[in-house]
Design a protein around this motif. Structure first.
Motif, PDB file in Angstrom:
ATOM      1  N   SER A  34      11.391   2.983  16.434  1.00  0.00           N
ATOM      2  CA  SER A  34      10.359   3.562  15.580  1.00  0.00           C
ATOM      3  C   SER A  34       9.549   2.437  14.940  1.00  0.00           C
ATOM      4  O   SER A  34       9.969   1.288  14.928  1.00  0.00           O
ATOM      5  CB  SER A  34      10.974   4.448  14.495  1.00  0.00           C
ATOM      6  OG  SER A  34      11.641   3.658  13.548  1.00  0.00           O
ATOM      7  N   ASN A  35       8.376   2.795  14.452  1.00  0.00           N
ATOM      8  CA  ASN A  35       7.529   1.828  13.750  1.00  0.00           C
ATOM      9  C   ASN A  35       6.935   2.483  12.499  1.00  0.00           C
ATOM     10  O   ASN A  35       5.734   2.467  12.280  1.00  0.00           O
ATOM     11  CB  ASN A  35       6.446   1.262  14.670  1.00  0.00           C
ATOM     12  CG  ASN A  35       5.547   2.319  15.271  1.00  0.00           C
ATOM     13  OD1 ASN A  35       5.715   3.502  15.008  1.00  0.00           O
ATOM     14  ND2 ASN A  35       4.599   1.915  16.084  1.00  0.00           N
ATOM     15  N   GLU A  36       7.805   3.041  11.692  1.00  0.00           N
ATOM     16  CA  GLU A  36       7.386   3.733  10.477  1.00  0.00           C
ATOM     17  C   GLU A  36       6.600   2.800   9.561  1.00  0.00           C
ATOM     18  O   GLU A  36       6.959   1.647   9.373  1.00  0.00           O
ATOM     19  CB  GLU A  36       8.616   4.266   9.744  1.00  0.00           C
ATOM     20  CG  GLU A  36       9.361   5.324  10.519  1.00  0.00           C
ATOM     21  CD  GLU A  36      10.663   5.709   9.872  1.00  0.00           C
ATOM     22  OE1 GLU A  36      10.838   5.479   8.658  1.00  0.00           O
ATOM     23  OE2 GLU A  36      11.520   6.247  10.595  1.00  0.00           O
ATOM     24  N   LYS A  37       5.519   3.344   9.019  1.00  0.00           N
ATOM     25  CA  LYS A  37       4.636   2.645   8.078  1.00  0.00           C
ATOM     26  C   LYS A  37       3.951   1.417   8.690  1.00  0.00           C
ATOM     27  O   LYS A  37       3.416   0.577   7.977  1.00  0.00           O
ATOM     28  CB  LYS A  37       5.377   2.271   6.795  1.00  0.00           C
ATOM     29  CG  LYS A  37       5.935   3.499   6.092  1.00  0.00           C
ATOM     30  CD  LYS A  37       6.347   3.214   4.698  1.00  0.00           C
ATOM     31  CE  LYS A  37       6.874   4.523   4.124  1.00  0.00           C
ATOM     32  NZ  LYS A  37       6.921   4.531   2.721  1.00  0.00           N
ATOM     33  N   THR A  83      -0.120   1.599  16.840  1.00  0.00           N
ATOM     34  CA  THR A  83       0.951   2.527  16.448  1.00  0.00           C
ATOM     35  C   THR A  83       1.450   3.360  17.619  1.00  0.00           C
ATOM     36  O   THR A  83       2.554   3.891  17.564  1.00  0.00           O
ATOM     37  CB  THR A  83       0.506   3.453  15.300  1.00  0.00           C
ATOM     38  OG1 THR A  83      -0.662   4.175  15.703  1.00  0.00           O
ATOM     39  CG2 THR A  83       0.216   2.660  14.037  1.00  0.00           C
TER      40      THR A  83
END
Length: 97
Positions: free
Chosen positions: A13-16, A35
């Motif tokens: 994941s690549n949250e924020k 993103t």
């Protein structure tokens, strides 16, 4: 350095991440593309010497450095920045130019 980072790493994941890129001043289109990417990392470590290959459908990118020694990171084709970077066990230091 005691940790062994050798191996092939997949991004989960690549949250924020978009907020981070916005704080760096990246353009909206670049942020949106970035993103969507889920680059993998192929890491080869020999003591404090690292070779990190970033692999994605957009662009592949290699870094070769020794922990604690400053090196030039050329991000041409990614966001066209050049910076001096020094990785240490606790911090990442970088200077844009």
């Amino acid at each position: 350095m005691t940790a062994d980072y050798n191996g092939y790493w997949k991004m989960i994941s690549n949250e924020k991440f978009e907020e981070y890129l916005k704080a760096l001043g990246e353009f909206c289109a670049i942020r949106k593309i970035a993103t969507l990417l889920k680059p993998d990392k192929d890491i080869t470590q020999d003591g404090d010497h690292f070779i990190i290959k970033t692999l994605s459908t957009f662009r592949n990118y290699n870094m070769d450095f020794v922990v604690g020694q400053e090196f030039e990171e050329d991000l041409s084709g990614v966001d066209d920045r050049k910076c001096m970077v020094a990785y240490s066990p606790a911090l990442i230091h970088f200077y844009l130019f």
